[in-house]
Motif scaffolding. Structure first.
Motif, mmCIF file in Angstrom:
data_model
loop_
_atom_site.group_PDB
_atom_site.id
_atom_site.type_symbol
_atom_site.label_atom_id
_atom_site.label_comp_id
_atom_site.label_asym_id
_atom_site.label_seq_id
_atom_site.Cartn_x
_atom_site.Cartn_y
_atom_site.Cartn_z
ATOM 1 N N TRP A 84 -7.539 -12.815 12.078
ATOM 2 C CA TRP A 84 -6.485 -13.042 11.027
ATOM 3 C C TRP A 84 -5.151 -12.338 11.824
ATOM 4 C CZ3 TRP A 84 -11.241 -12.473 9.220
ATOM 5 C CH2 TRP A 84 -11.504 -13.431 8.299
ATOM 6 N N GLN A 92 -7.568 -17.239 14.705
ATOM 7 C CA GLN A 92 -8.300 -17.815 15.429
ATOM 8 C C GLN A 92 -9.765 -17.960 14.933
ATOM 9 O OE1 GLN A 92 -9.485 -14.978 18.779
ATOM 10 N NE2 GLN A 92 -9.036 -16.808 20.245
ATOM 11 N N PHE A 107 -10.321 -22.185 18.198
ATOM 12 C CA PHE A 107 -9.228 -23.038 17.699
ATOM 13 C C PHE A 107 -8.277 -21.588 17.460
ATOM 14 C CE2 PHE A 107 -12.743 -25.339 16.186
ATOM 15 C CZ PHE A 107 -12.594 -26.436 16.582
ATOM 16 N N TRP A 109 -3.984 -20.479 15.712
ATOM 17 C CA TRP A 109 -2.682 -20.637 14.948
ATOM 18 C C TRP A 109 -1.878 -19.767 14.971
ATOM 19 C CZ3 TRP A 109 -8.036 -21.259 13.521
ATOM 20 C CH2 TRP A 109 -8.436 -22.651 13.105
ATOM 21 N N ASP A 110 -0.618 -19.931 14.946
ATOM 22 C CA ASP A 110 0.477 -18.916 14.867
ATOM 23 C C ASP A 110 0.434 -18.459 13.493
ATOM 24 O OD1 ASP A 110 2.004 -20.699 13.074
ATOM 25 O OD2 ASP A 110 3.472 -21.515 14.781
ATOM 26 N N LYS A 112 2.417 -18.698 11.196
ATOM 27 C CA LYS A 112 2.881 -19.601 9.889
ATOM 28 C C LYS A 112 1.712 -20.601 9.680
ATOM 29 C CE LYS A 112 7.636 -19.128 10.560
ATOM 30 N NZ LYS A 112 9.049 -19.887 11.028
ATOM 31 N N GLY A 113 0.736 -20.556 10.333
ATOM 32 C CA GLY A 113 -0.345 -21.458 10.383
ATOM 33 C C GLY A 113 -0.587 -22.688 11.066
ATOM 34 N N ALA A 114 0.487 -22.877 11.865
ATOM 35 C CA ALA A 114 0.551 -24.038 12.891
ATOM 36 C C ALA A 114 -0.571 -23.988 13.887
ATOM 37 C CB ALA A 114 2.055 -24.273 13.360
ATOM 38 N N PRO A 115 -1.180 -25.114 14.314
ATOM 39 C CA PRO A 115 -2.013 -24.914 15.219
ATOM 40 C C PRO A 115 -1.243 -24.680 16.712
ATOM 41 C CG PRO A 115 -2.378 -27.062 13.952
ATOM 42 C CD PRO A 115 -1.122 -26.363 13.904
ATOM 43 N N VAL A 116 -2.012 -23.899 17.290
ATOM 44 C CA VAL A 116 -1.628 -23.540 18.904
ATOM 45 C C VAL A 116 -2.276 -24.201 19.841
ATOM 46 C CG1 VAL A 116 -1.098 -21.456 20.215
ATOM 47 C CG2 VAL A 116 -0.725 -21.480 17.891
#
Length: 128
Positions: A84, A92, A107, A109-110, A112-116
Motif C-alpha cells: 500500500w 501493488q 498490478f 496503482w498510483d 490516487k488508485g489509478a492503474p499504472v
C-alpha cells in the motif's frame, strides 16, 4: 494446547546472518518470528524456518500504516503479496505460484488508485 511462537527482535545483539543470508539467533538457525522496530514502533514481522523466510510477513510505515503483507515459502514470495501507499491506497498486487517459483501476475496503482501497470502471465489466464 496452543504452541507458543518464538519471537525475537532483529536488533538483538544475538541476531546475526550467515553467508547463505539465513537468520541466526545465538549462533543457531532461527525458527519463529523476527520483529524490527524503528523509533520504538514495530515496522515489520517476518516468519522464519531454519533461518529462511518462510511464512507470513507484515511491514508498516514508520507512521504505523500497513505497508505490505504476504507469504514467503523457502525465501520466495508465494500466493498473493500486497503493498500500500502510506495514504492507505493499494499500490501493488503480486501473484505467485504457491511455491513462489512462478510469477503469475503483477498490478500497480498510483497514490490516487489509478492503474499504472498490469501484467498477467499468458498461460496463467487459461488455467484460472
Amino acid at each position: 494446547m496452543t504452541r507458543q511462537v518464538r519471537r525475537i527482535d532483529v536488533d538483538d545483539p544475538d541476531v546475526d546472518g550467515d553467508y547463505g543470508q539465513r537468520l541466526l539467533y545465538k549462533g543457531e538457525l532461527f525458527t519463529g518470528e523476527a520483529e524490527e522496530h524503528l523509533a520504538g514502533r514495530r515496522v515489520s514481522v517476518t516468519t522464519y524456518t531454519q533461518g529462511i523466510k518462510d511464512g507470513p510477513y507484515r511491514h508498516w510505515f514508520a507512521s504505523g500504516v500497513l505497508q505490505a503483507t504476504g507469504v514467503m515459502r523457502s525465501g520466495f514470495l508465494a500466493g498473493e503479496a500486497l503493498r500500500w501507499h502510506e495514504n492507505g491506497v493499494l499500490a501493488q498486487r503480486l501473484l505467485y505460484s504457491e511455491d513462489g517459483h512462478i510469477a503469475l501476475a503483477a498490478f500497480a496503482w498510483d497514490e490516487k488508485g489509478a492503474p499504472v501497470s498490469a501484467w498477467v502471465r499468458p498461460d496463467a489466464e487459461e488455467g484460472d
